[in-house]
Design a protein around this motif. Sequence first.
Motif, PDB file in Angstrom:
ATOM      1  N   GLY A 102       0.812  -1.209   0.000  1.00 31.35           N
ATOM      2  CA  GLY A 102       0.000   0.000   0.000  1.00 31.35           C
ATOM      3  C   GLY A 102       0.845   1.258   0.000  1.00 31.35           C
ATOM      4  O   GLY A 102       2.080   1.207   0.035  1.00 31.35           O
ATOM      5  N   GLN A 103       0.169   2.404  -0.031  1.00 33.24           N
ATOM      6  CA  GLN A 103       0.862   3.692  -0.057  1.00 33.24           C
ATOM      7  C   GLN A 103       1.744   3.883   1.166  1.00 33.24           C
ATOM      8  O   GLN A 103       2.919   4.259   1.059  1.00 33.24           O
ATOM      9  CB  GLN A 103      -0.156   4.835  -0.129  1.00 33.24           C
ATOM     10  N   ASP A 104       1.182   3.655   2.342  1.00 36.67           N
ATOM     11  CA  ASP A 104       1.922   3.938   3.571  1.00 36.67           C
ATOM     12  C   ASP A 104       3.143   3.047   3.719  1.00 36.67           C
ATOM     13  O   ASP A 104       4.236   3.517   4.056  1.00 36.67           O
ATOM     14  CB  ASP A 104       1.004   3.771   4.781  1.00 36.67           C
ATOM     15  N   SER A 105       2.978   1.749   3.481  1.00 30.04           N
ATOM     16  CA  SER A 105       4.110   0.848   3.677  1.00 30.04           C
ATOM     17  C   SER A 105       5.185   1.061   2.616  1.00 30.04           C
ATOM     18  O   SER A 105       6.376   0.854   2.883  1.00 30.04           O
ATOM     19  CB  SER A 105       3.649  -0.610   3.697  1.00 30.04           C
ATOM     20  N   THR A 106       4.796   1.493   1.415  1.00 32.69           N
ATOM     21  CA  THR A 106       5.782   1.796   0.382  1.00 32.69           C
ATOM     22  C   THR A 106       6.607   3.011   0.768  1.00 32.69           C
ATOM     23  O   THR A 106       7.829   3.041   0.593  1.00 32.69           O
ATOM     24  CB  THR A 106       5.091   2.020  -0.974  1.00 32.69           C
ATOM     25  N   THR A 107       5.940   4.014   1.327  1.00 28.08           N
ATOM     26  CA  THR A 107       6.653   5.195   1.809  1.00 28.08           C
ATOM     27  C   THR A 107       7.585   4.818   2.948  1.00 28.08           C
ATOM     28  O   THR A 107       8.725   5.299   3.028  1.00 28.08           O
ATOM     29  CB  THR A 107       5.653   6.271   2.266  1.00 28.08           C
ATOM     30  N   CYS A 108       7.127   3.928   3.825  1.00 25.54           N
ATOM     31  CA  CYS A 108       7.969   3.470   4.929  1.00 25.54           C
ATOM     32  C   CYS A 108       9.171   2.676   4.425  1.00 25.54           C
ATOM     33  O   CYS A 108      10.262   2.755   5.004  1.00 25.54           O
ATOM     34  CB  CYS A 108       7.153   2.625   5.901  1.00 25.54           C
ATOM     35  N   LEU A 109       8.982   1.915   3.357  1.00 26.46           N
ATOM     36  CA  LEU A 109      10.105   1.169   2.794  1.00 26.46           C
ATOM     37  C   LEU A 109      11.157   2.129   2.239  1.00 26.46           C
ATOM     38  O   LEU A 109      12.362   1.934   2.458  1.00 26.46           O
ATOM     39  CB  LEU A 109       9.613   0.208   1.713  1.00 26.46           C
TER      40      LEU A 109
END
Length: 243
Positions: free
Chosen positions: A18-25
């Motif tokens: 998702g958007q959030d986890s991709t940003t966190c990655l």
Amino acid sequence: MRAAGIAEEGALVLFSGGQDSTTCLAFALERFAKVETLGFDYGQRHRVELDRRPVLRDALAGLNGDWAGRLGADHVLDLSVLGALSETALTRAVAIEMEDGGLPNTFVPGRNIVFLTFAAALAYRRGLRHIVGGMCETDFSGYPDCRDDTIKALQVALNLGMERRFVLHTPLMFIDKAETWALAGRLGGPALVDLVVEETHTCYLGERGRRWDWGYGCGACPACRLRADGFARYRSSLMRPSR
């Protein structure tokens, strides 16, 4: 952009697609020498997000040579028992609505607690001390396991129970969705923002048929509305003259 003192350590990122986890990655790839990813298959209605994970990992590596060198192994755990126990709007085909207790029926009881516990067990085995998740208490639906107090309490419990010094990082905890888009822009520039739009999945219904300016989704579920509103505010901020 790496933080001093932890640059040579490794991290495990809870990566859903998702958007959030991709940003966190992307956040972790900027800060840690070695980054592994972990996804969970719990029978989620929107499990199309799991299909996005390898696409996103390859694309992130392609955006930045340093990121490519730091990106390590990927792991996916079968937590179907969590879906069987929960019977929520995220794990069965029912309408999304508020329940009597004041929480939406998209709340999967214990999900983040279970996720982080399994993540810590994997991190223990892989020799990783830092665990990164996209929990946020600014733009959320009132989920109690997304709160900063919950994450801090869980960090203490995990460290006591495993005799380790894990650090749980939640870079999105106190920012809203517009700021999450902006963070992606700071981490990877327009290319990362475009990647989030085109390849991540957030829609609770698993809809990827229609392409909006903020990405794919039904456009009506709470996750789509939150993402769309954040993107509109983020794009508006780019048009404001700087002082």
